[in-house]
Scaffold this motif. Structure first.
Motif, PDB file in Angstrom:
ATOM      1  N   TYR A 185       7.136  46.645  49.941  1.00 56.00           N
ATOM      2  CA  TYR A 185       7.453  47.653  50.956  1.00 56.00           C
ATOM      3  C   TYR A 185       7.812  46.976  52.287  1.00 56.00           C
ATOM      4  CZ  TYR A 185       6.841  51.792  53.901  1.00 56.00           C
ATOM      5  OH  TYR A 185       7.023  52.815  54.796  1.00 56.00           O
ATOM      6  N   ILE A 186       7.025  45.966  52.655  1.00 54.52           N
ATOM      7  CA  ILE A 186       7.312  45.225  53.885  1.00 54.52           C
ATOM      8  C   ILE A 186       8.712  44.615  53.792  1.00 54.52           C
ATOM      9  CG2 ILE A 186       6.679  43.218  55.277  1.00 54.52           C
ATOM     10  CD1 ILE A 186       3.818  43.583  54.371  1.00 54.52           C
ATOM     11  N   LEU A 244       2.657  46.493  48.326  1.00 50.28           N
ATOM     12  CA  LEU A 244       2.650  46.491  49.795  1.00 50.28           C
ATOM     13  C   LEU A 244       3.669  45.499  50.346  1.00 50.28           C
ATOM     14  CD1 LEU A 244       1.099  47.820  52.145  1.00 50.28           C
ATOM     15  CD2 LEU A 244      -0.330  45.798  52.203  1.00 50.28           C
ATOM     16  N   TRP A 304       0.235  52.204  55.907  1.00 48.47           N
ATOM     17  CA  TRP A 304      -0.102  51.986  54.500  1.00 48.47           C
ATOM     18  C   TRP A 304      -1.160  50.912  54.329  1.00 48.47           C
ATOM     19  CZ3 TRP A 304       0.543  55.793  51.569  1.00 48.47           C
ATOM     20  CH2 TRP A 304       1.630  56.657  51.751  1.00 48.47           C
ATOM     21  N   LYS A 320       8.885  50.449  62.475  1.00 52.74           N
ATOM     22  CA  LYS A 320       8.610  49.876  61.148  1.00 52.74           C
ATOM     23  C   LYS A 320       7.190  49.367  61.048  1.00 52.74           C
ATOM     24  CE  LYS A 320      13.154  48.160  59.997  1.00 52.74           C
ATOM     25  NZ  LYS A 320      13.975  46.962  60.107  1.00 52.74           N
ATOM     26  N   LEU A 329       4.146  50.282  58.357  1.00 51.24           N
ATOM     27  CA  LEU A 329       3.444  49.235  57.637  1.00 51.24           C
ATOM     28  C   LEU A 329       1.938  49.294  57.871  1.00 51.24           C
ATOM     29  CD1 LEU A 329       4.462  46.873  56.083  1.00 51.24           C
ATOM     30  CD2 LEU A 329       4.270  45.520  58.156  1.00 51.24           C
ATOM     31  N   LEU A 360      11.379  47.214  54.142  1.00 51.17           N
ATOM     32  CA  LEU A 360      11.556  47.699  55.511  1.00 51.17           C
ATOM     33  C   LEU A 360      12.366  46.718  56.345  1.00 51.17           C
ATOM     34  CD1 LEU A 360       8.161  49.245  56.674  1.00 51.17           C
ATOM     35  CD2 LEU A 360      10.298  50.397  56.182  1.00 51.17           C
TER      36      LEU A 360
END
Ligand code: HEM
Ligand code: HEM
Lengths: 492, 65
Positions: free
Chosen positions: B25-26, B22, A261, A254, A258, B29
């Motif tokens: 997205y974190i 962003l 991006w 993961k 991260l 996840l």
């Protein structure tokens, strides 16, 4: 055909790998020459006055940067792509005739272009844009070569068995896309001969940008060339080779997504840090500075992920020189991505800009991160390409220590030289008169230039040992498939 | 509004949007251990470790020959 079991086909990898080692020796040899020239100007004419045109610093410097970056580094990146790509997509190049042909044409065109580039740079044919020195015919050729690689990537992905793209593939794709865009925009140029109806040399061109616009485009390009040639494809390599060689899964998949991006988002905006205190708008400078500092996060995200992958397995670092290369490589990555943001702070840049500290920063990234990672990747691939063990582990360990010493001498001397230089240039008395003339700084810096030259020479010696080790590997003890699972087999 | 002002607003909006994207997205996840195909993200590390051509893919591409 059906009776032979399916195997990965490494013929294209092999071509790029051998060429990479050759270009590495060439580029570093020129680098060492440059370093000695800066310490002892007499070296500029080491082949006599008659040939001085071809041996002087200014003629050779672009040869160093281009042979190393677009030669040694790109060739290694491609060697690794044609290796890693097949393996993580679980598909063999041998399954598609078209892909094999594409791969081979890719190599041979690149080989031809490299030859023309060396000759043209030695002849002094350049556009004078740093890292984009090639004239328009070569730029067109490079575009074709690049697109061939792109077709290769797309083709391999199209016939893959593994549905999900492994993180390394993402980094290779990013490299492809970004460099394509950078190359096209920075090299927009007008061939003067054709535009003027026959004046001057046919290969000459002028850039479509001028003045401040030129500076902006040039460093948008320049900085991202660092990002997408010296960083992303190298991260692609380490995400495959470190887990594979150590047998450890990535610490956090993961975190890798991260950081990917994060890096993509932040890197593109940081180029302004090359133009602090210049004529570009203030907000570009501030933005460049801010994004540079933020860039620590995704950079360290990748690097820490690598170091943590070795969690509980540090005895492997002690035992295997191959893993040492990768671990020190990621450490140097952390190091230069901390140093870079510091240099991007405006008040620090006021001292650092134009000085040897920048050259030091370039080379702790280049020698420590890029160089070491490429060396590790080639050491890992060689036994698999030749089905033989690595010729000598002790030679590899010796190489590691010699090169590490070389890097340390290189960057410490450049730090001291750079900061001394920066301070001396701006020193003044109470009336504002400069305290030193330029030649004063040159005299003071001489010992540091000598130390750097010694460091660079050590690094080159290590690299030649590496080339010898790989050469001998081609005739070393043959190994079974089972010995190639994780840790690479090595002779004494 | 001048072009410079417009530019600055645009810049702020883009910055906020991208930062939110962003962080979203974190967040995604870390909350979602598995992706939409039902694979634990960490399983994907095995793509590097089990990469012989005869190994079973982590998530096979649907065969439609
Ligand atoms: C967080 C990451 C990084 C930041 C913020 C950063 C920042 C900087 C800054 C501020 C400069 C000096 C500009 C000047 O005053 O002239 C510079 C130069 C340079 N950096 Fe970095 N750096 C980073 C990482 C790296 C890495 C990993 C490499 C790879 C080897 C690298 C290669 C270079 C090169 C080649 C130059 C010199 C460009 C030139 O003037 O020709 N940097 N960097
Ligand atoms: C044996 C190893 C090497 C030596 C001795 C060496 C030496 C040098 C020297 C003397 C310069 C000119 C500095 C100046 O103009 O003041 C230079 C520039 C440069 N080298 Fe190397 N180099 C080596 C390896 C590498 C490697 C492996 C890379 C990249 C992966 C690299 C990338 C560069 C770049 C990008 C520049 C331009 C820096 C700038 O404009 O700020 N070098 N090198």
């Amino acid at each position: 055909m059906e009776d032979r079991p399916l195997e990965y086909d490494y013929s294209v990898t092999r071509l790029f790998l051998i060429f990479a080692i050759f270009l590495g020796i060439t580029g570093m040899l020129v680098g060492v020459l440059l370093a000695w020239q800066m310490a002892y100007p007499g070296v500029n004419t080491f082949l006599g006055e008659g040939l001085a045109e071809y041996t002087n610093f200014s003629r050779l410097r672009p040869l160093h940067t281009n042979a190393i970056i677009y030669g040694f580094v790109l060739s290694s990146v491609w060697a690794s792509w044609y290796y890693v790509g097949q393996r993580v997509l679980k598909v063999s190049m041998a399954e598609s005739k078209t892909l094999m042909i594409l791969g081979k044409v890719h190599f041979w065109l690149y080989f031809g272009a490299a030859f023309v580039i060396v000759v043209s740079l030695l002849a002094g044919v350049t556009t004078s844009k740093e890292y984009s020195e090639f004239e328009w015919p070569l730029d067109l050729g490079i575009t074709v070569i690049w697109l061939l690689w792109g077709c290769g990537i797309a083709g391999l992905i199209a016939i893959r068995r593994e549905k999900t793209l492994y993180i390394s593939i993402w980094y290779y794709i990013a490299t492809f896309l970004a460099v394509a865009m950078l190359h096209l925009f920075n090299n927009l140029e007008i061939p003067t001969y054709f535009a003027s109806g026959g004046v001057g040399a046919w290969y000459h061109s002028v850039s479509m940008y001028a003045g401040t616009n030129d500076a902006l485009v040039q460093w948008w390009f320049g900085h991202n060339a660092v990002a997408f040639v010296l960083t992303t494809p190298i991260i692609a390599m380490i995400y495959y080779f470190l887990p594979k060689e150590s047998g450890q899964a990535i610490y956090s998949y993961k975190l890798s997504l991260l950081s990917f991006w994060g890096l993509m988002f932040v890197y593109l905006w940081a180029g302004g840090h090359h133009l602090l205190y210049s004529t570009v708008p203030d907000w570009v400078q501030t933005m460049g500075s801010v994004f540079s500092v933020i860039l620590i996060l995704p950079s360290w995200g990748s690097a820490i992920n690598m170091l943590l992958t070795m969690k509980g397995e540090w005895q492997q670092v002690a035992a295997s020189p191959l893993i040492k290369f990768m671990i020190l490589g990621s450490t140097f990555y952390m190091f230069s991505t901390l140093e870079g943001p510091i240099q991007a702070i405006k008040s620090v840049n006021a001292i650092a800009h134009f000085t040897d500290w920048i050259v030091g920063h370039v080379h702790d990234g280049a020698l420590g991160w890029v160089g070491f990672m490429v060396i590790a990747a080639i050491y890992h691939m060689a036994p698999r390409l030749f089905k033989r063990e690595i010729y000598s582990k002790s030679l590899m360990a010796t190489q590691f220590w010699i090169q590490t010493l070389g890097i340390v001498l290189y960057f410490t001397s450049m730090w001291i030289a750079g900061i001394t230089q920066g301070m001396m240039w701006r020193a003044h008395d109470q009336f504002g008169n400069l305290a030193y003339s330029f030649i004063d700084t040159v005299t003071v810096l001489h010992p540091y230039y000598t130390i750097r030259a010694v460091g660079g020479t050590l690094y080159l010696i290590g690299f030649i040992m590496f080339a010898y080790n790989i050469y001998k590997t081609t005739t070393a003890r043959p190994v079974e498939e089972s010995e190639l699972q994780n840790a690479s087999p090595m002779g004494a | 509004m001048s072009i410079a002002e417009l530019q600055s607003y645009g810049y702020i909006v883009a910055l906020v949007f991208l930062s939110v994207a962003l962080y979203a997205y974190i967040y995604h996840l870390y909350v979602q251990r598995k992706d939409s195909d039902g694979h634990d993200y960490e399983d994907y590390s095995n793509m590097a470790l089990k990469d012989d051509i005869t190994d079973t893919p982590v998530s096979e591409k649907s065969k439609k020959k």
